[in-house]
Scaffold this active site. Structure first.
Site, short mmCIF file in Angstrom:
data_model
loop_
_atom_site.label_atom_id
_atom_site.label_comp_id
_atom_site.label_asym_id
_atom_site.label_seq_id
_atom_site.Cartn_x
_atom_site.Cartn_y
_atom_site.Cartn_z
CG ASP A 1 23.20 -24.63 -29.16
OD1 ASP A 1 23.25 -25.65 -29.88
OD2 ASP A 1 24.20 -23.91 -28.92
CE LYS B 1 55.68 -40.45 -28.17
NZ LYS B 1 56.04 -40.97 -26.94
CE LYS C 1 45.41 -49.44 -30.42
NZ LYS C 1 44.17 -48.87 -29.92
CB CYS D 1 51.12 6.03 -22.54
SG CYS D 1 51.31 5.27 -20.92
CB CYS E 1 53.80 2.55 -20.37
SG CYS E 1 52.78 1.90 -21.69
CE1 TYR F 1 38.43 -36.87 -29.27
CE2 TYR F 1 37.84 -38.19 -31.19
CZ TYR F 1 37.97 -36.96 -30.58
OH TYR F 1 37.66 -35.82 -31.28
CB CYS G 1 50.97 0.70 -18.39
SG CYS G 1 50.43 2.38 -18.75
CD GLU H 1 43.11 -47.34 -32.81
OE1 GLU H 1 43.22 -46.70 -31.75
OE2 GLU H 1 42.77 -48.53 -32.86
CD GLU I 1 14.51 -26.83 -32.47
OE1 GLU I 1 13.47 -27.19 -33.04
OE2 GLU I 1 15.64 -26.81 -33.03
NE ARG J 1 49.44 -46.76 -18.46
CZ ARG J 1 50.71 -46.56 -18.19
NH1 ARG J 1 51.10 -45.38 -17.76
NH2 ARG J 1 51.60 -47.50 -18.37
CD GLU K 1 45.22 -40.87 -24.39
OE1 GLU K 1 45.05 -42.07 -24.07
OE2 GLU K 1 46.31 -40.29 -24.21
CB CYS L 1 47.99 3.39 -21.51
SG CYS L 1 49.15 2.57 -22.62
CG ASP M 1 50.25 -35.54 -26.12
OD1 ASP M 1 50.41 -36.39 -25.23
OD2 ASP M 1 51.04 -34.61 -26.33
CE LYS N 1 51.51 -42.96 -27.77
NZ LYS N 1 51.48 -41.84 -26.82
S1 IVH Z 1 46.15 -48.37 -27.19
C1 IVH Z 1 47.66 -51.83 -24.72
N1 IVH Z 1 45.41 -46.42 -28.80
O1 IVH Z 1 49.17 -43.86 -25.57
C2 IVH Z 1 47.11 -50.76 -25.58
N2 IVH Z 1 46.67 -45.87 -26.87
O2 IVH Z 1 51.92 -45.07 -24.75
C3 IVH Z 1 47.05 -49.49 -24.88
N3 IVH Z 1 47.06 -43.48 -26.57
O3 IVH Z 1 48.59 -45.19 -22.38
C4 IVH Z 1 46.81 -48.28 -25.59
N4 IVH Z 1 45.98 -42.81 -28.37
O4 IVH Z 1 47.11 -43.24 -23.16
C5 IVH Z 1 46.07 -46.76 -27.68
N5 IVH Z 1 44.65 -44.79 -30.27
C6 IVH Z 1 45.31 -45.12 -29.16
C7 IVH Z 1 45.90 -44.16 -28.32
C8 IVH Z 1 46.59 -44.58 -27.19
C9 IVH Z 1 46.67 -42.43 -27.30
C10 IVH Z 1 47.89 -43.38 -25.35
C11 IVH Z 1 47.34 -44.17 -24.19
C12 IVH Z 1 48.44 -45.10 -23.77
C13 IVH Z 1 49.65 -44.46 -24.38
C14 IVH Z 1 50.64 -45.54 -24.71
#
Ligand code: IVH
Length: 662
Positions: free
Chosen positions: A33, A311, A287, A406, A403, A221, A421, A113, A35, A136, A171, A426, A117, A115
């Site tokens: 860090d 999901k 996909k 104490c 408390c 990502y 407290c 991939e 450097e 979005r 994301e 305490c 959050d 998903k």
């Molecule tokens: S692809 C048309 N890949 O999930 C393709 N989405 O319910 C659009 N998300 O709005 C998304 N990880 O915010 C894709 N590896 C991933 C994702 C991802 C999270 C989210 C994204 C999207 C929502 C869809």
């Protein structure tokens, strides 16, 4: 300026970008860090001397932006649609069957991939330079959050590419670690906690001040590469690799799946390993790999037909609230903790959950005996999300008047959510104070955990953190679960802590509302503990982000003779009480704070800021009483009005240059 300087600057930037990519994207740094800091400082120095060399994609320009009055609406190049969901195996099979039928039984493959959050973001680049980031929104039109997105370290501001224009979608997330840290910090500041990493990522990206986003440590990502709203390659897998090659962070947890069986394996694998990830996921996205096949499948009005989100169920479970126990924290705050009938939530046995405070219990309508739904998300500690069933003979919870540790009185101050407290001695408060003082990121005394602190306090060996500096090997060795080796390690840790820098000492004191960030600001502003101790509330408020509440809290702390005595003992123990604030000394603008707004005749906003800083001044983003001058250009808006209403002098670019001696 010679072209030598320009060349040197370009080289330095390239080097810094390389190391940032190693650190922030690949998690695999090659240099220390220190450097890295040296390289950045070298670049800052050159840029300060030659403001015209500053470019918006320079690694120094992450937090250069001014806070907004609001966000501009921008239309997406192609709609940002969401994904259809499969909630179970059957729905996944239905999806696969539709794909097979629509593709006329050709072969096809999937890319699996995670998903993530968080929230999706579209980022535009022109000639390799990041130019715009859009949320979005409703899918058609989003909000321009460019200045905030620039602060995300894993999102490159500059990439080497032959594409004149392209767009990356991906994301934005907050890691579990950053989330816990943020909530801890918010707790010290008396602010409400964020519910989960997704909400706090969204909140952090949509704040008006980019400096706040920067402090939140978001991550980006990438999962889609577009040019003119279209996917450019023929293979989705290849486009992910291309993105990674360009320097974007692309999740390595991805797999090429020949068919449904492979996809099932991918889904099961990450269901198992979900807990080991450093961030939250809510499922897996599948996909179609071939882009021509994606085109063939096309879109419905809402979502692509070539992808599906499988999901995972939320990590919730039902159980019985058996009791509510009250814990006493470092500031004396009483926190109710739920004792639950043990229940397994995605592989982990949960028997406790945090309830935060009395209001939270009220909001949930909770009583002892009820059947409750608990959830694990992001945080280490699970939480109760709602009551499922009221039990007969349920017992209402009341905050104790004394408390529980104490026995002294408990008060709840007007406007505060916490009951506290009032006894400064305490034992519970003292233990928490010692644990905080010794913790990582504060004084870093390795091995000073619950078990040891309990013994030290219970046996009267430690009555304040200053007593730590008088502990001896002979005192520690005989303690339970100790031994000579551990005792030596602890004594060495205590020794080493004497030279920790002032911001850590300040944080370690445990002054309410003074956490890591405020401690740093105070040390940078006042340079010594003595100055802070002597400062009145008005003076303290000269520091950034220190308002009346924080200033008052610092004042009350030092007005207490016991605290002053503690500070003297820490001084005698040789702790660091002085601090070298970052540069900005000297220069014609030293001590002055500027805000730049509107379009200036010759300088860009970033150049004007660089000029101010190179002349020793400070450039901030919002106008307040502390602003010395507002530098206003063409089309200055609400900041100009605000400056006028506060009687802050308004100057133009020419005057700024004159003051800066440029
Ligand atoms: S692809 C048309 N890949 O999930 C393709 N989405 O319910 C659009 N998300 O709005 C998304 N990880 O915010 C894709 N590896 C991933 C994702 C991802 C999270 C989210 C994204 C999207 C929502 C869809």
């Amino acid at each position: 300026m010679t072209s030598d300087v320009a060349r040197k600057t370009a080289e330095l930037r390239q080097k810094i970008r390389y190391h940032e990519h190693r650190y922030y994207v690949l998690d695999s740094p090659e240099i220390s860090d220190a450097e890295y800091d040296t390289l950045v400082r070298e670049l800052q120095a050159i840029e300060a001397e030659h403001p015209s060399l500053v470019t918006p994609d320079s690694p120094t320009q992450r937090v250069g932006g001014t806070p907004r009055e609001g966000f501009q609406q921008v239309r997406h190049s192609a709609p940002m649609l969401s994904l259809d969901n499969a909630l179970n195996e059957g729905e996944l099979r239905d999806f696969d069957r539709r794909v097979r039928d629509l593709l006329g039984h050709e072969d096809y493959r999937y890319v699996g991939e995670l998903k993530l959050d968080g929230l999706s973001l579209s980022v535009r680049f022109r000639n390799g330079v990041m130019t715009q980031a859009i949320t979005r929104g409703d899918g058609e039109v989003g909000e321009d959050v460019t200045e905030n997105a620039r602060t995300i370290r894993s999102l490159p501001l500059h990439v080497e590419t032959d594409l004149a224009e392209f767009e990356v979608r991906g994301e934005v997330i907050m890691s579990n670690r950053a989330f816990s840290r943020l909530n801890q910090e918010r707790e010290t500041q008396g602010l409400p906690r964020y519910a989960n990493p997704r909400n706090s990522a969204a909140g952090s990206l949509r704040v008006l001040d980019p400096a706040i986003t920067a402090a939140r440590q978001l991550d980006f990502y990438a999962y889609l590469l577009l040019a003119n709203g279209e996917t450019i390659l023929d293979s989705h897998w290849a486009s992910l690799e291309r993105l990674a090659g360009m320097g974007f962070r692309v999740n390595t947890a991805r797999a090429l799946c020949g068919g449904l069986d492979d996809l099932d394996a991918f889904i099961s694998r990450w269901r198992e390993e979900r807990d080991n990830l450093p961030y939250e996921i809510d499922g897996v996205v599948a996909k179609i790999e071939s882009i021509p096949q994606q085109r063939q499948l096309g879109w419905t009005a809402k979502a692509p037909r070539w992808a599906i989100a499988f999901k995972y169920p939320p990590r919730q479970a039902e159980t019985v609230l058996e009791n509510i126990e009250v814990q006493v924290g470092r500031t004396g705050a009483l926190t109710p903790v739920a004792h639950l009938r043990p229940v397994t939530v995605s592989g982990v046995t949960v028997s406790r959950a945090t309830l935060h405070n009395e209001d939270e219990i009220e909001r949930l309508g909770l009583a002892i005996g009820d059947v409750v739904v608990i959830e694990r998300s992001g945080d280490v500690i699970p939480k109760v999300v709602r009551v499922k069933e009221h039990a007969e003979g349920r017992r209402r919870f009341h905050m104790p008047k004394q408390c529980p540790v104490c026995g002294e009185g408990v008060v709840r101050a007007e406007g505060e959510s916490a009951s506290r407290c009032i006894n400064p001695d305490c034992a519970a408060r003292l233990k928490e104070t010692v644990l905080h003082f010794a913790s990582r990121g504060v004084m870093d005394i390795d091995g000073m955990g619950d078990a040891l602190v309990n013994q030290l306090v219970d046996q009267g060996m430690v009555k304040s953190v200053a007593d730590l500096y008088q502990l001896t090997l002979d005192q520690l060795t005989p303690l339970e679960r100790m031994g000579k080796k551990s005792a030596e390690r602890i004594i060495a840790g205590i020794e080493a802590s004497r030279s920790k820098p002032l911001p850590r000492v300040l944080n370690g004191l445990g002054i309410p509302f003074v956490g890591e960030r405020t401690a740093q600001i105070l040390a940078d502003t006042f340079a010594s503990l003595d100055t802070i101790e002597a400062a009145d509330a008005d003076t303290l408020q000269k520091a950034d982000e220190v308002g009346p509440k924080v200033a008052q809290s610092i004042r009350s702390y030092f007005d207490n003779p016991r605290n002053r005595a503690l500070v003297e003992r820490l001084r005698a123990a040789g702790l660091t009480f002085t601090h070298e604030p970052p540069k900005r000394e000297g220069g014609p603008l030293a001590g002055l704070t500027f805000v730049v707004t509107g379009t200036l005749p010759t300088l860009s906003r970033d150049e004007a800021k660089a000029l101010i800083e190179s002349a020793g001044g400070k450039a901030t983003d919002s106008v307040s009483k502390k602003t010395s001058y507002l530098v206003a250009g063409e089309a200055a808006g609400s900041k100009l009005e605000k400056a006028q209403s506060l009687n802050v002098p308004v100057i133009d670019e020419a005057k700024l240059k004159e003051l800066a001696g440029a």
